[in-house]
Design a protein around this motif. Structure first.
Motif, PDB file in Angstrom:
ATOM      1  N   ARG A  62       6.585   7.236   7.619  1.00 48.64           N
ATOM      2  CA  ARG A  62       5.349   6.636   7.137  1.00 48.64           C
ATOM      3  C   ARG A  62       5.528   5.814   5.874  1.00 48.64           C
ATOM      4  O   ARG A  62       4.659   5.019   5.520  1.00 48.64           O
ATOM      5  CB  ARG A  62       4.273   7.691   6.960  1.00 48.64           C
ATOM      6  CG  ARG A  62       3.342   7.654   8.157  1.00 48.64           C
ATOM      7  CD  ARG A  62       2.390   8.771   8.200  1.00 48.64           C
ATOM      8  NE  ARG A  62       1.440   8.742   7.116  1.00 48.64           N
ATOM      9  CZ  ARG A  62       0.627   9.754   6.860  1.00 48.64           C
ATOM     10  NH1 ARG A  62       0.696  10.838   7.582  1.00 48.64           N
ATOM     11  NH2 ARG A  62      -0.228   9.681   5.884  1.00 48.64           N
ATOM     12  N   LEU A  66       3.709   2.194   4.840  1.00 43.06           N
ATOM     13  CA  LEU A  66       3.044   1.950   3.564  1.00 43.06           C
ATOM     14  C   LEU A  66       3.772   0.922   2.724  1.00 43.06           C
ATOM     15  O   LEU A  66       3.347   0.588   1.641  1.00 43.06           O
ATOM     16  CB  LEU A  66       2.940   3.266   2.780  1.00 43.06           C
ATOM     17  CG  LEU A  66       1.865   4.210   3.317  1.00 43.06           C
ATOM     18  CD1 LEU A  66       2.016   5.569   2.690  1.00 43.06           C
ATOM     19  CD2 LEU A  66       0.489   3.650   3.036  1.00 43.06           C
ATOM     20  N   GLU A  82       3.589   9.405   1.534  1.00 43.34           N
ATOM     21  CA  GLU A  82       2.919  10.156   2.580  1.00 43.34           C
ATOM     22  C   GLU A  82       3.015  11.648   2.330  1.00 43.34           C
ATOM     23  O   GLU A  82       3.891  12.131   1.634  1.00 43.34           O
ATOM     24  CB  GLU A  82       3.488   9.802   3.937  1.00 43.34           C
ATOM     25  CG  GLU A  82       4.813  10.454   4.247  1.00 43.34           C
ATOM     26  CD  GLU A  82       5.993   9.722   3.643  1.00 43.34           C
ATOM     27  OE1 GLU A  82       7.027   9.725   4.272  1.00 43.34           O
ATOM     28  OE2 GLU A  82       5.877   9.161   2.536  1.00 43.34           O
TER      29      GLU A  82
ATOM     30  N   ARG B  96      -3.138   5.311  -2.526  1.00 48.09           N
ATOM     31  CA  ARG B  96      -2.406   4.831  -1.344  1.00 48.09           C
ATOM     32  C   ARG B  96      -2.358   5.890  -0.256  1.00 48.09           C
ATOM     33  O   ARG B  96      -2.499   5.585   0.920  1.00 48.09           O
ATOM     34  CB  ARG B  96      -0.985   4.441  -1.728  1.00 48.09           C
ATOM     35  CG  ARG B  96      -0.964   3.151  -2.480  1.00 48.09           C
ATOM     36  CD  ARG B  96       0.424   2.606  -2.480  1.00 48.09           C
ATOM     37  NE  ARG B  96       0.558   1.628  -3.542  1.00 48.09           N
ATOM     38  CZ  ARG B  96       1.659   1.492  -4.245  1.00 48.09           C
ATOM     39  NH1 ARG B  96       2.676   2.279  -4.024  1.00 48.09           N
ATOM     40  NH2 ARG B  96       1.731   0.571  -5.167  1.00 48.09           N
ATOM     41  N   ALA B 100      -3.924   5.546   3.374  1.00 46.10           N
ATOM     42  CA  ALA B 100      -3.126   5.769   4.572  1.00 46.10           C
ATOM     43  C   ALA B 100      -3.867   6.724   5.516  1.00 46.10           C
ATOM     44  O   ALA B 100      -3.801   6.572   6.730  1.00 46.10           O
ATOM     45  CB  ALA B 100      -1.763   6.347   4.207  1.00 46.10           C
TER      46      ALA B 100
END
Lengths: 179, 193
Positions: A62, A66, A82, B96, B100
């Motif tokens: 992930r 990102l 993540e 962030r 996500a």
């Protein structure tokens, strides 16, 4: 810098209007008491004399997803944001660097628990402790085998730091990271 | 308005001294540091539009980072600015992660643009209603200001010094005065049309 505010222009110079702003914000969006309590308790994680192993890499499926996020100049070497394992099933790999040893941690699992496989390079038969604000200090604990490998199963997700006691009596702690 | 938990600033509260004492394991000195800066760190996290759980995590992570580095922090006298910069970095990460999760776009780096007074959680409606009534004028005036002014005033009301406020906003110390004056002026005009 801060000598009681003499040369430092106290930003809170008791402007009555700012005082009202402060009261309004405090009433409408107060700092939760449990957050304050946790902050007060944070000092118990001090490990005097321990060497800090800094996070030097954080890779997982992930992180790629990102990577499109704007990287601020104040963002350090880490680009993995993540929680837990990568989305595409690839495990997340964290690397911590200390003076004489590299610590690599592979994190897998989804939901509320994480499984961790770690490795010390060069291999050192160290005692390894998990430090986690939601767990009893010092538990769980395990030993790294002759290959420098260690495992922890079923850790609760959240902030974690690993502490290593090396045979020569020195200790190393990793920087806190969110699993 | 007298606020009970306003900390008297005296030599006992000198940040460098508090850091030195906390280094030696003095829990009372640590608690002073925590009380002095946690409100500001919380407000920074909220200015990144983080929810309560994420904002709480940011504050906790920031203090744990200080604990892990307390023996080697280069400028103990500037610990406030160090905490502020750390909280901004952690807020950005949390924002962030949150984006996500939800698939929305994260805020720009250093974008202190959240509302000063976020929507209250549903758990405290009566308290919030009372507070709104009591402070309604200021709250309503604040909410009518542009986001950047809202955040600036909130952080200005909490930052112990200009150095920390400049670090929180990511602007030079020299421009704090005029910027703050402009926002205060706008607030005043809203309060007294």
């Amino acid at each position: 810098m801060n000598d009681g505010g003499v040369n430092d222009g106290d930003a809170r110079d008791l402007d009555p209007l700012l005082e009202r702003v402060r009261a309004a914000c405090q009433a409408l969006d107060p700092l939760p008491p449990e957050v304050l309590a946790a902050a007060r308790a944070a000092l118990r994680w001090r490990e005097p004399g321990a060497e800090l192993a800094e996070l030097s890499g954080d890779h997982g499926a992930r992180s790629e997803a990102l990577a499109g996020a704007v990287r601020g100049a104040e963002d350090g070497a880490e680009d993995g944001m993540e929680d837990g394992a990568g989305a595409a099933g690839g495990p997340r790999t964290l690397t911590f660097t200390a003076r004489d040893v590299l610590i690599e941690i592979e994190v897998s699992g989804t939901g509320r628990v994480r499984d961790v496989v770690g490795r010390l390079a060069p291999p050192v038969p160290a005692r390894v402790r998990v430090r986690h604000p939601a767990l009893v200090p010092g538990r769980p604990e395990t030993g790294a085998d002759r290959a420098g490998q260690f495992t922890f199963a079923g850790l609760p997700r959240g902030l974690v730091s690993f502490a290593f006691l090396v045979p020569d009596g020195t200790s190393i702690v990793t920087s806190w990271v969110r699993l | 308005m007298f606020v009970q938990d306003d900390i008297q600033h005296d030599v006992q509260d000198d940040p460098a001294r508090l850091v030195a004492r906390a280094r030696a394991g003095d829990g009372a000195a640590w608690a002073r540091l925590v009380e002095r800066y946690s409100g500001l760190l919380w407000s920074i996290a909220r200015s990144y539009r983080l929810g309560e759980a994420d904002a709480g995590d940011v504050v906790q992570t920031t203090w744990l980072r200080l604990v892990e580095r307390i023996d080697r922090i280069e400028r103990p006298d500037a610990v406030g600015s160090w905490l502020v910069v750390t909280a901004r970095r952690e807020s950005l990460r949390a924002a962030r992660r949150a984006s996500a999760r939800t698939g929305s776009a994260p805020g720009r780096a250093g974008d202190v643009g959240g509302a000063a007074v976020p929507a209250p959680p549903a758990t405290r409606p009566e308290e919030v209603a009372l507070a709104r009534e009591r402070l309604g004028q200021v709250a309503a005036a604040l909410e009518a200001l542009p986001r950047r002014c809202q955040s600036l005033l909130r952080l200005a009301a909490l930052a112990p010094s200009h150095a920390e406020l400049a670090a929180a906003l990511g602007i030079p110390v020299g421009s704090i005065g005029p910027t703050r004056a402009r926002c205060l002026d706008r607030l005043l005009r809203r309060l007294a049309p």
